[in-house]
Design a protein around this motif. Structure first.
Motif, PDB file in Angstrom:
ATOM      1  N   TYR A 233      -0.423  -0.016 -12.945  1.00  0.00           N
ATOM      2  CA  TYR A 233      -0.793   0.020 -11.531  1.00  0.00           C
ATOM      3  C   TYR A 233      -2.012  -0.857 -11.315  1.00  0.00           C
ATOM      4  O   TYR A 233      -2.995  -0.785 -12.055  1.00  0.00           O
ATOM      5  CB  TYR A 233      -1.101   1.448 -11.078  1.00  0.00           C
ATOM      6  CG  TYR A 233      -1.588   1.513  -9.644  1.00  0.00           C
ATOM      7  CD1 TYR A 233      -0.699   1.345  -8.581  1.00  0.00           C
ATOM      8  CD2 TYR A 233      -2.937   1.709  -9.351  1.00  0.00           C
ATOM      9  CE1 TYR A 233      -1.136   1.380  -7.268  1.00  0.00           C
ATOM     10  CE2 TYR A 233      -3.389   1.748  -8.043  1.00  0.00           C
ATOM     11  CZ  TYR A 233      -2.479   1.580  -6.997  1.00  0.00           C
ATOM     12  OH  TYR A 233      -2.928   1.601  -5.688  1.00  0.00           O
ATOM     13  N   ASP A 234      -1.941  -1.703 -10.275  1.00  0.00           N
ATOM     14  CA  ASP A 234      -3.069  -2.554  -9.901  1.00  0.00           C
ATOM     15  C   ASP A 234      -3.614  -2.073  -8.564  1.00  0.00           C
ATOM     16  O   ASP A 234      -2.935  -2.156  -7.533  1.00  0.00           O
ATOM     17  CB  ASP A 234      -2.630  -4.009  -9.786  1.00  0.00           C
ATOM     18  CG  ASP A 234      -3.770  -4.902  -9.321  1.00  0.00           C
ATOM     19  OD1 ASP A 234      -4.711  -5.110 -10.119  1.00  0.00           O
ATOM     20  OD2 ASP A 234      -3.744  -5.345  -8.152  1.00  0.00           O
ATOM     21  N   ALA A 235      -4.851  -1.557  -8.577  1.00  0.00           N
ATOM     22  CA  ALA A 235      -5.435  -0.985  -7.367  1.00  0.00           C
ATOM     23  C   ALA A 235      -5.779  -2.050  -6.333  1.00  0.00           C
ATOM     24  O   ALA A 235      -5.703  -1.791  -5.129  1.00  0.00           O
ATOM     25  CB  ALA A 235      -6.686  -0.189  -7.735  1.00  0.00           C
ATOM     26  N   SER A 236      -6.157  -3.254  -6.774  1.00  0.00           N
ATOM     27  CA  SER A 236      -6.580  -4.294  -5.838  1.00  0.00           C
ATOM     28  C   SER A 236      -5.462  -4.727  -4.908  1.00  0.00           C
ATOM     29  O   SER A 236      -5.708  -5.124  -3.767  1.00  0.00           O
ATOM     30  CB  SER A 236      -7.117  -5.506  -6.601  1.00  0.00           C
ATOM     31  OG  SER A 236      -6.074  -6.171  -7.305  1.00  0.00           O
ATOM     32  N   SER A 237      -4.226  -4.625  -5.385  1.00  0.00           N
ATOM     33  CA  SER A 237      -3.079  -5.034  -4.572  1.00  0.00           C
ATOM     34  C   SER A 237      -2.139  -3.871  -4.261  1.00  0.00           C
ATOM     35  O   SER A 237      -1.117  -4.074  -3.605  1.00  0.00           O
ATOM     36  CB  SER A 237      -2.288  -6.127  -5.302  1.00  0.00           C
ATOM     37  OG  SER A 237      -1.803  -5.645  -6.553  1.00  0.00           O
ATOM     38  N   ASP A 238      -2.495  -2.667  -4.725  1.00  0.00           N
ATOM     39  CA  ASP A 238      -1.659  -1.475  -4.552  1.00  0.00           C
ATOM     40  C   ASP A 238      -0.236  -1.756  -5.024  1.00  0.00           C
ATOM     41  O   ASP A 238       0.741  -1.511  -4.305  1.00  0.00           O
ATOM     42  CB  ASP A 238      -1.663  -1.022  -3.085  1.00  0.00           C
ATOM     43  CG  ASP A 238      -1.039   0.367  -2.904  1.00  0.00           C
ATOM     44  OD1 ASP A 238      -1.018   1.143  -3.884  1.00  0.00           O
ATOM     45  OD2 ASP A 238      -0.557   0.654  -1.786  1.00  0.00           O
ATOM     46  N   THR A 239      -0.143  -2.254  -6.257  1.00  0.00           N
ATOM     47  CA  THR A 239       1.145  -2.624  -6.835  1.00  0.00           C
ATOM     48  C   THR A 239       1.436  -1.801  -8.078  1.00  0.00           C
ATOM     49  O   THR A 239       0.593  -1.703  -8.972  1.00  0.00           O
ATOM     50  CB  THR A 239       1.171  -4.115  -7.203  1.00  0.00           C
ATOM     51  OG1 THR A 239       0.955  -4.892  -6.027  1.00  0.00           O
ATOM     52  CG2 THR A 239       2.496  -4.512  -7.822  1.00  0.00           C
ATOM     53  N   MET A 240       2.612  -1.204  -8.118  1.00  0.00           N
ATOM     54  CA  MET A 240       3.077  -0.484  -9.292  1.00  0.00           C
ATOM     55  C   MET A 240       4.248  -1.257  -9.893  1.00  0.00           C
ATOM     56  O   MET A 240       5.126  -1.729  -9.167  1.00  0.00           O
ATOM     57  CB  MET A 240       3.536   0.928  -8.931  1.00  0.00           C
ATOM     58  CG  MET A 240       4.009   1.772 -10.117  1.00  0.00           C
ATOM     59  SD  MET A 240       2.651   2.364 -11.164  1.00  0.00           S
ATOM     60  CE  MET A 240       2.056   3.781 -10.204  1.00  0.00           C
TER      61      MET A 240
END
Length: 350
Positions: A233-240
């Motif tokens: 999960y990448d919080a900066s882009s809200d990508t899972m």
């Protein structure tokens, strides 16, 4: 500074790959858009494997000019890996020694150096897989049969606290799902449900500080996945992103893939417990050109839109990277490096 002793020298590996691009025919898929902004000045991919247990570090700042170094460990096989830049420490879960092992002064080591364990813990686990880190807490997913009955779904989450030169086991959570990949999103722990295409979450996970059996707070199905393993999960882009190993019995090593879910928080929240997040809300990369057969772990660099994969099956094991994902499809990897029995990847950028 730790003194370094070399037991044998490795030649610095250099891999150069061509960039290819293709799109799927799914008009409902939302294209992956790379945000504008400054790219990282340095990007390193830390990898572990189940072949020799050594740590391989790739400098992936420029995917057209990738260098690597190998650091020798005492493990014979390893899985989940993590890098802490504040202490220059790499940590991996040893599958042969059954504990967490931390190695300091990683950036000072040359390729071929034999590195000593500087931060260690007890040998508590049976089959450690992914590692997820929140502050000083290191959580390891263990996919061994917890109750001795192969007909029931279960696993264990081992919670260690790092203090000084030790990883101390705080408590163990027994789950009613089979485990593999795990990742933190804030204080919530997301876990893939092995042997299925499901995703589970344990909210405020670290507040569970006793040895207990625990059910997930919520579980949904990710449409299009046969059997999920890797997660990031990448919080900066809200990508899972989740990987799909497909049919574990497939010997062709070509039925795997990965699925990218942008705007993940709103999509997950909008999916009811026990419901399905539809394929139209995701982008899938799969097909014969992808070289994805058994993708067991994944890392993501949002600033460049690059997905890194630990591929355990195809060709005996590879480290793969994909960019220009667009709407997905049968994309040829931008980076394709051999790594026998690749098991885990962790991306560090600065």
């Amino acid at each position: 500074m730790k003194r370094l002793k070399s037991v044998k020298f490795f030649t610095l590996a250099l891999s150069v790959s061509l960039v290819f691009f293709s799109c799927s025919d799914d008009d409902n898929a939302t294209p992956i858009v790379v945000p504008s902004g400054e790219e990282p000045s340095n990007s390193e991919l830390y990898t572990s494997n189940n072949s020799d247990g050594n740590i391989m570090i790739y400098n992936v700042t420029d995917l057209d000019n990738v260098s690597s170094k190998s650091l020798l460990t005492t493990s014979l096989a390893a899985d989940g890996i993590y890098y802490d830049s504040s202490t220059d420490m790499a940590v991996q879960a040893s599958r042969s020694n059954l504990g967490l092992e931390g190695f300091l002064d990683i950036s000072l080591n040359d390729s071929g150096i034999s590195i000593d364990i500087d931060v260690s813990g007890s040998a508590d686990m049976e089959s450690p897989r992914e590692v997820a880190v929140n502050g000083n807490f290191y959580v390891v997913a263990d996919n061994a049969d917890a109750d001795g009955n192969p007909l029931t779904a279960d696993g264990r989450l081992y919670i260690y606290e790092k203090s000084g030169t030790s990883f101390t086991l705080r408590n163990t959570i027994t789950t009613d799902i089979k485990l593999w990949g795990i990742t933190f999103k804030g204080n919530d722990l997301y876990a893939v449900v092995d042997t299925t295409g499901d995703l589970a979450v344990y909210t405020n996970f670290l507040t569970n500080d006793a040895d207990v059996s625990l059910s997930a707070s919520k579980r949904i199905t990710i449409e299009g996945i046969v059997r999920t393993h890797g997660i990031t999960y990448d919080a900066s882009s809200d990508t899972m992103i989740l990987t799909d190993i497909g049919d574990a019995g497939n010997t062709d090593d070509d039925d795997g893939g990965f699925q990218v879910i942008t705007a993940f928080t709103s999509k997950f929240n909008a999916t009811s417990n026990g419901g399905t997040l539809s394929a139209s809300e995701q982008v899938r990369v799969s097909g014969s050109s992808t070289m994805l057969g058994n993708p067991v772990d994944v890392a993501y660099q949002a600033s460049t839109g690059t997905v890194f994969i630990a591929e355990a099956g195809n060709g005996g094991g590879r480290i793969l990277a994909y960019n220009n994902i667009g709407t997905g499809g049968n994309i040829t990897p931008t980076l394709n490096n051999q790594l026998a029995a690749a098991s885990s990847v962790y991306l560090y950028t600065e």
